[in-house]
Design a protein around this motif. Structure first.
Motif, PDB file in Angstrom:
ATOM      1  N   LYS A 115       0.826  -1.207   0.000  1.00  0.00           N
ATOM      2  CA  LYS A 115       0.000   0.000   0.000  1.00  0.00           C
ATOM      3  C   LYS A 115       0.862   1.260   0.000  1.00  0.00           C
ATOM      4  CE  LYS A 115      -4.008  -1.974   2.326  1.00  0.00           C
ATOM      5  NZ  LYS A 115      -4.801  -1.942   3.561  1.00  0.00           N
ATOM      6  N   ALA A 116       1.926   1.231   0.758  1.00  0.00           N
ATOM      7  CA  ALA A 116       2.789   2.404   0.863  1.00  0.00           C
ATOM      8  C   ALA A 116       3.593   2.642  -0.412  1.00  0.00           C
ATOM      9  CB  ALA A 116       3.742   2.244   2.042  1.00  0.00           C
ATOM     10  N   ASN A 117       3.863   1.584  -1.159  1.00  0.00           N
ATOM     11  CA  ASN A 117       4.734   1.705  -2.327  1.00  0.00           C
ATOM     12  C   ASN A 117       4.034   1.424  -3.652  1.00  0.00           C
ATOM     13  OD1 ASN A 117       7.455   2.178  -1.049  1.00  0.00           O
ATOM     14  ND2 ASN A 117       6.736   0.383   0.074  1.00  0.00           N
ATOM     15  N   ARG A 118       2.732   1.377  -3.631  1.00  0.00           N
ATOM     16  CA  ARG A 118       1.994   1.083  -4.857  1.00  0.00           C
ATOM     17  C   ARG A 118       2.087   2.258  -5.823  1.00  0.00           C
ATOM     18  NH1 ARG A 118      -3.814  -1.509  -4.833  1.00  0.00           N
ATOM     19  NH2 ARG A 118      -2.757  -3.274  -5.719  1.00  0.00           N
ATOM     20  N   ARG A 119       2.433   1.952  -7.040  1.00  0.00           N
ATOM     21  CA  ARG A 119       2.459   2.964  -8.103  1.00  0.00           C
ATOM     22  C   ARG A 119       1.119   2.927  -8.818  1.00  0.00           C
ATOM     23  NH1 ARG A 119       6.480   1.618 -12.234  1.00  0.00           N
ATOM     24  NH2 ARG A 119       6.004  -0.493 -11.698  1.00  0.00           N
ATOM     25  N   GLU A 120       0.765   4.029  -9.391  1.00  0.00           N
ATOM     26  CA  GLU A 120      -0.489   4.107 -10.138  1.00  0.00           C
ATOM     27  C   GLU A 120      -0.258   3.690 -11.589  1.00  0.00           C
ATOM     28  OE1 GLU A 120      -3.602   4.678  -9.032  1.00  0.00           O
ATOM     29  OE2 GLU A 120      -2.721   4.635  -7.046  1.00  0.00           O
ATOM     30  N   VAL A 121       0.248   2.488 -11.770  1.00  0.00           N
ATOM     31  CA  VAL A 121       0.479   1.951 -13.101  1.00  0.00           C
ATOM     32  C   VAL A 121      -0.628   0.943 -13.364  1.00  0.00           C
ATOM     33  CG1 VAL A 121       2.047   0.620 -14.559  1.00  0.00           C
ATOM     34  CG2 VAL A 121       2.948   2.253 -12.900  1.00  0.00           C
ATOM     35  N   LYS A 122      -1.288   1.135 -14.461  1.00  0.00           N
ATOM     36  CA  LYS A 122      -2.374   0.228 -14.795  1.00  0.00           C
ATOM     37  C   LYS A 122      -1.928  -0.697 -15.911  1.00  0.00           C
ATOM     38  CE  LYS A 122      -6.023   3.353 -13.397  1.00  0.00           C
ATOM     39  NZ  LYS A 122      -7.282   3.965 -13.766  1.00  0.00           N
ATOM     40  N   THR A 123      -2.162  -1.986 -15.703  1.00  0.00           N
ATOM     41  CA  THR A 123      -1.842  -2.951 -16.733  1.00  0.00           C
ATOM     42  C   THR A 123      -3.126  -3.648 -17.138  1.00  0.00           C
ATOM     43  OG1 THR A 123      -1.379  -4.594 -15.035  1.00  0.00           O
ATOM     44  CG2 THR A 123       0.495  -3.381 -15.901  1.00  0.00           C
ATOM     45  N   PRO A 124      -3.212  -4.097 -18.383  1.00  0.00           N
ATOM     46  CA  PRO A 124      -4.450  -4.738 -18.816  1.00  0.00           C
ATOM     47  C   PRO A 124      -4.759  -5.993 -18.001  1.00  0.00           C
ATOM     48  CG  PRO A 124      -2.955  -4.378 -20.656  1.00  0.00           C
ATOM     49  CD  PRO A 124      -2.220  -4.028 -19.410  1.00  0.00           C
ATOM     50  N   PHE A 125      -6.009  -6.158 -17.675  1.00  0.00           N
ATOM     51  CA  PHE A 125      -6.467  -7.326 -16.943  1.00  0.00           C
ATOM     52  C   PHE A 125      -6.617  -8.490 -17.917  1.00  0.00           C
ATOM     53  CE2 PHE A 125     -10.097  -9.936 -15.610  1.00  0.00           C
ATOM     54  CZ  PHE A 125      -9.584 -10.436 -14.433  1.00  0.00           C
ATOM     55  N   GLN A 126      -5.984  -9.586 -17.608  1.00  0.00           N
ATOM     56  CA  GLN A 126      -6.102 -10.780 -18.436  1.00  0.00           C
ATOM     57  C   GLN A 126      -7.026 -11.760 -17.720  1.00  0.00           C
ATOM     58  OE1 GLN A 126      -4.733 -11.095 -21.496  1.00  0.00           O
ATOM     59  NE2 GLN A 126      -3.991  -9.007 -21.236  1.00  0.00           N
ATOM     60  N   SER A 127      -8.164 -11.987 -18.279  1.00  0.00           N
ATOM     61  CA  SER A 127      -9.155 -12.851 -17.652  1.00  0.00           C
ATOM     62  C   SER A 127      -8.707 -14.302 -17.690  1.00  0.00           C
ATOM     63  CB  SER A 127     -10.493 -12.716 -18.396  1.00  0.00           C
ATOM     64  OG  SER A 127     -11.426 -13.612 -17.846  1.00  0.00           O
ATOM     65  N   THR A 128      -8.960 -15.011 -16.583  1.00  0.00           N
ATOM     66  CA  THR A 128      -8.670 -16.446 -16.530  1.00  0.00           C
ATOM     67  C   THR A 128      -9.964 -17.244 -16.595  1.00  0.00           C
ATOM     68  OG1 THR A 128      -8.704 -16.358 -14.111  1.00  0.00           O
ATOM     69  CG2 THR A 128      -6.558 -16.139 -15.185  1.00  0.00           C
ATOM     70  N   LEU A 129     -11.065 -16.549 -16.824  1.00  0.00           N
ATOM     71  CA  LEU A 129     -12.358 -17.205 -16.904  1.00  0.00           C
ATOM     72  C   LEU A 129     -12.574 -17.823 -18.283  1.00  0.00           C
ATOM     73  CD1 LEU A 129     -14.562 -14.466 -15.204  1.00  0.00           C
ATOM     74  CD2 LEU A 129     -13.605 -16.509 -14.147  1.00  0.00           C
ATOM     75  N   THR A 130     -13.326 -18.921 -18.290  1.00  0.00           N
ATOM     76  CA  THR A 130     -13.708 -19.501 -19.575  1.00  0.00           C
ATOM     77  C   THR A 130     -14.796 -18.618 -20.178  1.00  0.00           C
ATOM     78  OG1 THR A 130     -15.492 -20.844 -18.646  1.00  0.00           O
ATOM     79  CG2 THR A 130     -13.260 -21.821 -18.659  1.00  0.00           C
ATOM     80  N   PRO A 131     -15.045 -18.736 -21.477  1.00  0.00           N
ATOM     81  CA  PRO A 131     -16.115 -17.934 -22.075  1.00  0.00           C
ATOM     82  C   PRO A 131     -17.467 -18.143 -21.373  1.00  0.00           C
ATOM     83  CG  PRO A 131     -14.763 -18.879 -23.799  1.00  0.00           C
ATOM     84  CD  PRO A 131     -14.284 -19.461 -22.497  1.00  0.00           C
ATOM     85  N   GLN A 132     -17.746 -19.371 -20.936  1.00  0.00           N
ATOM     86  CA  GLN A 132     -19.004 -19.638 -20.233  1.00  0.00           C
ATOM     87  C   GLN A 132     -19.026 -18.918 -18.882  1.00  0.00           C
ATOM     88  OE1 GLN A 132     -19.861 -23.773 -19.504  1.00  0.00           O
ATOM     89  NE2 GLN A 132     -21.736 -23.326 -18.367  1.00  0.00           N
ATOM     90  N   GLN A 133     -17.925 -18.961 -18.162  1.00  0.00           N
ATOM     91  CA  GLN A 133     -17.839 -18.265 -16.873  1.00  0.00           C
ATOM     92  C   GLN A 133     -17.972 -16.751 -17.059  1.00  0.00           C
ATOM     93  OE1 GLN A 133     -14.016 -19.892 -15.757  1.00  0.00           O
ATOM     94  NE2 GLN A 133     -14.940 -21.154 -14.113  1.00  0.00           N
ATOM     95  N   GLU A 134     -17.354 -16.221 -18.117  1.00  0.00           N
ATOM     96  CA  GLU A 134     -17.472 -14.788 -18.400  1.00  0.00           C
ATOM     97  C   GLU A 134     -18.932 -14.413 -18.662  1.00  0.00           C
ATOM     98  OE1 GLU A 134     -14.852 -13.258 -21.399  1.00  0.00           O
ATOM     99  OE2 GLU A 134     -13.071 -14.058 -20.402  1.00  0.00           O
TER     100      GLU A 134
END
Length: 156
Positions: A115-134
């Motif tokens: 929390k103290a050292n978190r940078r505000e860098v955003k990286t794309p979220f890669q889903s691990t869900l199957t298409p059915q779960q999504e």
């Protein structure tokens, strides 16, 4: 270009981008003017105007300094290509939500550090869900949205 023309372009940047003036020292301005004298004034000015119209941050030399005998159309096409790439990345990042450190299975000490050292860098979220779960997830979220809308409509 002439030295005075180089200063004119630098002044355009200072006028368009307030923070540029605050961060530019004499050494930086001298360096910029040294590089700009080897550039084509008219083409560089046109590229700078385009940058000012489309970008919210001050340019680097490479963003608008067009070498003598360079093709302005190719330079503008390259700038347009980068703009498309930037827009694509921004669109991918639009719905990114960083992970909640408090929900991570790690020690409290490590959570505090993160929390103290978190940078505000955003990286794309890669889903691990199957298409059915999504699809199931989307349906659940839509039900929640509908329920909230129904509740808000009933309270009014």
């Amino acid at each position: 270009m002439e030295l005075m023309q180089a200063f004119e372009l630098i002044e355009m940047i200072s006028s368009a981008y307030i923070n540029f003036k605050k961060t530019s020292d004499e050494k930086t301005l001298r360096l910029w003017s040294d590089f700009l004298v080897d550039a084509d004034y008219e083409k560089s000015k046109a590229a700078l105007k385009q940058h000012i119209k489309t970008k919210k941050f001050a340019p680097s030399l490479a963003d608008f300094s067009i070498p003598i005998n360079a093709d302005l159309e190719n330079s503008q096409a390259e700038m347009k290509a980068w703009e498309i790439i930037e827009q694509s990345v921004a669109q991918e990042m639009q719905n990114y939500v960083p992970p909640d450190v408090d929900k991570m299975p790690i020690s409290e000490e490590l959570k505090k550090y993160l929390k103290a050292n978190r940078r505000e860098v955003k990286t794309p979220f890669q889903s691990t869900l199957t298409p059915q779960q999504e699809q199931e997830r989307k349906e659940l979220l839509q039900k929640q949205i509908d329920e909230l809308a129904r509740r808000e409509g009933g309270c009014s």
